[in-house]
Design a protein around this motif. Structure first.
Motif, PDB file in Angstrom:
ATOM      1  N   LEU A 100       0.804  -1.218   0.000  1.00  0.00           N
ATOM      2  CA  LEU A 100       0.000   0.000   0.000  1.00  0.00           C
ATOM      3  C   LEU A 100       0.836   1.266   0.000  1.00  0.00           C
ATOM      4  O   LEU A 100       0.432   2.257  -0.625  1.00  0.00           O
ATOM      5  N   VAL A 101       1.974   1.278   0.699  1.00  0.00           N
ATOM      6  CA  VAL A 101       2.723   2.535   0.827  1.00  0.00           C
ATOM      7  C   VAL A 101       4.160   2.453   0.323  1.00  0.00           C
ATOM      8  O   VAL A 101       4.668   3.423  -0.246  1.00  0.00           O
ATOM      9  N   SER A 102       4.843   1.325   0.521  1.00  0.00           N
ATOM     10  CA  SER A 102       6.245   1.247   0.107  1.00  0.00           C
ATOM     11  C   SER A 102       6.395   1.328  -1.410  1.00  0.00           C
ATOM     12  O   SER A 102       7.363   1.903  -1.914  1.00  0.00           O
ATOM     13  N   ARG A 103       5.437   0.779  -2.137  1.00  0.00           N
ATOM     14  CA  ARG A 103       5.505   0.830  -3.610  1.00  0.00           C
ATOM     15  C   ARG A 103       5.435   2.261  -4.111  1.00  0.00           C
ATOM     16  O   ARG A 103       6.093   2.617  -5.091  1.00  0.00           O
ATOM     17  N   TYR A 123      -4.195  11.378   1.836  1.00  0.00           N
ATOM     18  CA  TYR A 123      -3.461  10.165   1.464  1.00  0.00           C
ATOM     19  C   TYR A 123      -3.415   9.196   2.642  1.00  0.00           C
ATOM     20  O   TYR A 123      -3.697   8.004   2.497  1.00  0.00           O
ATOM     21  N   VAL A 124      -3.061   9.699   3.819  1.00  0.00           N
ATOM     22  CA  VAL A 124      -2.958   8.850   5.012  1.00  0.00           C
ATOM     23  C   VAL A 124      -4.307   8.239   5.360  1.00  0.00           C
ATOM     24  O   VAL A 124      -4.400   7.039   5.648  1.00  0.00           O
ATOM     25  N   SER A 125      -5.357   9.042   5.343  1.00  0.00           N
ATOM     26  CA  SER A 125      -6.680   8.527   5.711  1.00  0.00           C
ATOM     27  C   SER A 125      -7.165   7.468   4.728  1.00  0.00           C
ATOM     28  O   SER A 125      -7.775   6.465   5.137  1.00  0.00           O
ATOM     29  N   ALA A 126      -6.890   7.637   3.438  1.00  0.00           N
ATOM     30  CA  ALA A 126      -7.324   6.663   2.438  1.00  0.00           C
ATOM     31  C   ALA A 126      -6.572   5.344   2.592  1.00  0.00           C
ATOM     32  O   ALA A 126      -7.170   4.261   2.565  1.00  0.00           O
ATOM     33  N   LYS A 127      -5.264   5.424   2.762  1.00  0.00           N
ATOM     34  CA  LYS A 127      -4.464   4.213   2.920  1.00  0.00           C
ATOM     35  C   LYS A 127      -4.797   3.495   4.231  1.00  0.00           C
ATOM     36  O   LYS A 127      -4.884   2.264   4.285  1.00  0.00           O
ATOM     37  N   TYR A 128      -4.982   4.275   5.288  1.00  0.00           N
ATOM     38  CA  TYR A 128      -5.308   3.680   6.586  1.00  0.00           C
ATOM     39  C   TYR A 128      -6.687   3.012   6.537  1.00  0.00           C
ATOM     40  O   TYR A 128      -6.857   1.897   7.040  1.00  0.00           O
ATOM     41  N   GLY A 184      -2.347   0.787  11.772  1.00  0.00           N
ATOM     42  CA  GLY A 184      -1.524   1.939  12.106  1.00  0.00           C
ATOM     43  C   GLY A 184      -0.061   1.589  12.259  1.00  0.00           C
ATOM     44  O   GLY A 184       0.820   2.259  11.704  1.00  0.00           O
ATOM     45  N   ILE A 185       0.232   0.519  12.995  1.00  0.00           N
ATOM     46  CA  ILE A 185       1.617   0.126  13.240  1.00  0.00           C
ATOM     47  C   ILE A 185       2.304  -0.296  11.949  1.00  0.00           C
ATOM     48  O   ILE A 185       3.428   0.131  11.640  1.00  0.00           O
ATOM     49  N   SER A 186       1.647  -1.140  11.171  1.00  0.00           N
ATOM     50  CA  SER A 186       2.272  -1.668   9.952  1.00  0.00           C
ATOM     51  C   SER A 186       2.486  -0.583   8.898  1.00  0.00           C
ATOM     52  O   SER A 186       3.540  -0.541   8.246  1.00  0.00           O
ATOM     53  N   LEU A 187       1.518   0.302   8.711  1.00  0.00           N
ATOM     54  CA  LEU A 187       1.681   1.379   7.731  1.00  0.00           C
ATOM     55  C   LEU A 187       2.773   2.354   8.151  1.00  0.00           C
ATOM     56  O   LEU A 187       3.534   2.855   7.312  1.00  0.00           O
ATOM     57  N   LEU A 188       2.875   2.624   9.444  1.00  0.00           N
ATOM     58  CA  LEU A 188       3.912   3.535   9.929  1.00  0.00           C
ATOM     59  C   LEU A 188       5.298   2.971   9.643  1.00  0.00           C
ATOM     60  O   LEU A 188       6.183   3.684   9.156  1.00  0.00           O
ATOM     61  N   ILE A 189       5.495   1.700   9.925  1.00  0.00           N
ATOM     62  CA  ILE A 189       6.798   1.077   9.671  1.00  0.00           C
ATOM     63  C   ILE A 189       7.098   1.051   8.170  1.00  0.00           C
ATOM     64  O   ILE A 189       8.209   1.381   7.734  1.00  0.00           O
ATOM     65  N   ALA A 190       6.110   0.677   7.370  1.00  0.00           N
ATOM     66  CA  ALA A 190       6.321   0.569   5.927  1.00  0.00           C
ATOM     67  C   ALA A 190       6.549   1.917   5.265  1.00  0.00           C
ATOM     68  O   ALA A 190       7.166   1.992   4.202  1.00  0.00           O
ATOM     69  N   CYS A 273       0.265   6.443  16.123  1.00  0.00           N
ATOM     70  CA  CYS A 273       0.613   5.932  14.792  1.00  0.00           C
ATOM     71  C   CYS A 273       0.041   6.824  13.691  1.00  0.00           C
ATOM     72  O   CYS A 273       0.732   7.135  12.707  1.00  0.00           O
ATOM     73  N   LEU A 274      -1.210   7.269  13.858  1.00  0.00           N
ATOM     74  CA  LEU A 274      -1.823   8.137  12.850  1.00  0.00           C
ATOM     75  C   LEU A 274      -1.128   9.496  12.789  1.00  0.00           C
ATOM     76  O   LEU A 274      -0.884  10.036  11.699  1.00  0.00           O
ATOM     77  N   LEU A 275      -0.799  10.063  13.943  1.00  0.00           N
ATOM     78  CA  LEU A 275      -0.124  11.364  13.958  1.00  0.00           C
ATOM     79  C   LEU A 275       1.275  11.273  13.350  1.00  0.00           C
ATOM     80  O   LEU A 275       1.701  12.170  12.608  1.00  0.00           O
ATOM     81  N   LEU A 276       1.989  10.201  13.643  1.00  0.00           N
ATOM     82  CA  LEU A 276       3.322  10.021  13.068  1.00  0.00           C
ATOM     83  C   LEU A 276       3.247   9.777  11.562  1.00  0.00           C
ATOM     84  O   LEU A 276       4.103  10.252  10.806  1.00  0.00           O
ATOM     85  N   LEU A 277       2.232   9.034  11.131  1.00  0.00           N
ATOM     86  CA  LEU A 277       2.027   8.843   9.689  1.00  0.00           C
ATOM     87  C   LEU A 277       1.762  10.173   8.998  1.00  0.00           C
ATOM     88  O   LEU A 277       2.305  10.458   7.921  1.00  0.00           O
TER      89      LEU A 277
END
Length: 287
Positions: A100-103, A123-128, A184-190, A273-277
């Motif tokens: 979803l995000v790394s690509r 962008y963040v809200s749609a991906k999340y 939240g956790i997985s998207l933040l890391i990716a 996680c959302l704020l950091l994203l």
């Protein structure tokens, strides 16, 4: 003598149709993200892992429903289903979040996204939302299969079906909690790397390497440390919230009087996680 510039009309026309705006962009990103999570519209290779995980979970749900139909005994409740499937959920998000995000980072498409009216928050809200929906469907559909098996074999008629609905809805709510936190956790890391293998490895490491910490804290000769041990791991944190709210859980945690602490940390972790994203993609958008 300088030559004068000439503008040639080669027949291109200006776009005169409706301009749908940011909401349409968000919806398009959400739909594309949800489809990508299950490999839809992509190669057969991209479909193998998400559908394999979904198939395993569905098979477990069918077995639970069959045992319920034959013996009348429930071997797995709706709320404990997610707890028992936790490792499959971890590997699912480890594969899907980089998709979803790394690509987008690797392909360099983010400047193109943000050159439009789309904002970092959009962008963040749609991906999340896409990630949350994917995880919830991964859990919710098998839970619904379990419900159908119980509803069609109950001996109490409508009352039995109504009781099953009363058990299913909290199970779906519990699955939503899993989806909100793990998304939240997985998207933040990716979001910090364009290499999907690194992102997947980081997600698995964060999820699994925190589990031994829980074991160490739970083995200490201190009641308070034992009760708070689950706070060190996302998996046990969610299980603790479920046990606090429902009084039962699949991880057999002894929360003592610290149940509300689990709920507060869960909310804070999701918000962080959302704020950091958001901060991460605002930085990307400003580059």
């Amino acid at each position: 003598m300088s030559e004068a510039g000439v503008i040639h009309d080669i027949g291109y026309q200006r776009y005169s149709g409706p301009r749908l705006g940011r909401l349409a962009l968000q919806q398009a990103l959400y739909v594309h993200g949800l489809r990508s999570a299950f490999g839809l519209g992509r190669s057969a290779k991209a479909k193998i892992f998400p559908w394999l995980v979904f198939g395993i979970m569905l098979l477990v749900a069918v077995i639970v429903a069959a045992v319920r139909a034959v013996g009348g005994e429930s071997i797995l409740s709706y709320t404990s289903f997610a707890d028992q499937m936790s490792f499959l959920i971890i590997f699912f998000v480890a594969i899907v979040a980089p998709q979803l995000v790394s690509r987008d980072l690797r392909a360099g498409t983010l400047p193109l996204y943000f050159s439009r009216p789309l904002r970092a928050a959009d962008y963040v809200s749609a991906k999340y939302a896409a990630m949350v929906s994917a995880i919830w469907l991964l859990l919710g559909v098998p839970q619904f299969v379990m419900f159908l098996g119980a509803a069609f074999t109950t001996e109490d008629g409508f009352k039995g079906v109504w009781n099953e609905i009363g058990d299913l809805l909290p199970g779906w709510g519990y699955s939503l909690l899993w989806a909100l936190m793990f998304a939240g956790i997985s998207l933040l890391i990716a979001s910090f790397t364009g290499k999907q293998a690194f992102a997947a490895g980081g997600i698995v490491a964060v999820m699994l390497m925190t589990t031994p910490i829980v074991g160490v804290l739970a083995s200490l000769p201190n009641t308070t440390a034992n009760s708070l041990a689950g706070l060190a791991s996302p998996v046990f944190l969610i299980a603790g919230v479920g046990e606090w709210l429902r009084g039962t859980g699949g991880m057999e945690l002894d929360l003592g009087r610290f149940g509300p602490i689990y709920g507060i940390e869960a909310v804070c972790l999701i918000a962080a996680c959302l704020l950091l994203l958001l901060a991460r993609y605002r930085k990307v958008a400003s580059l």
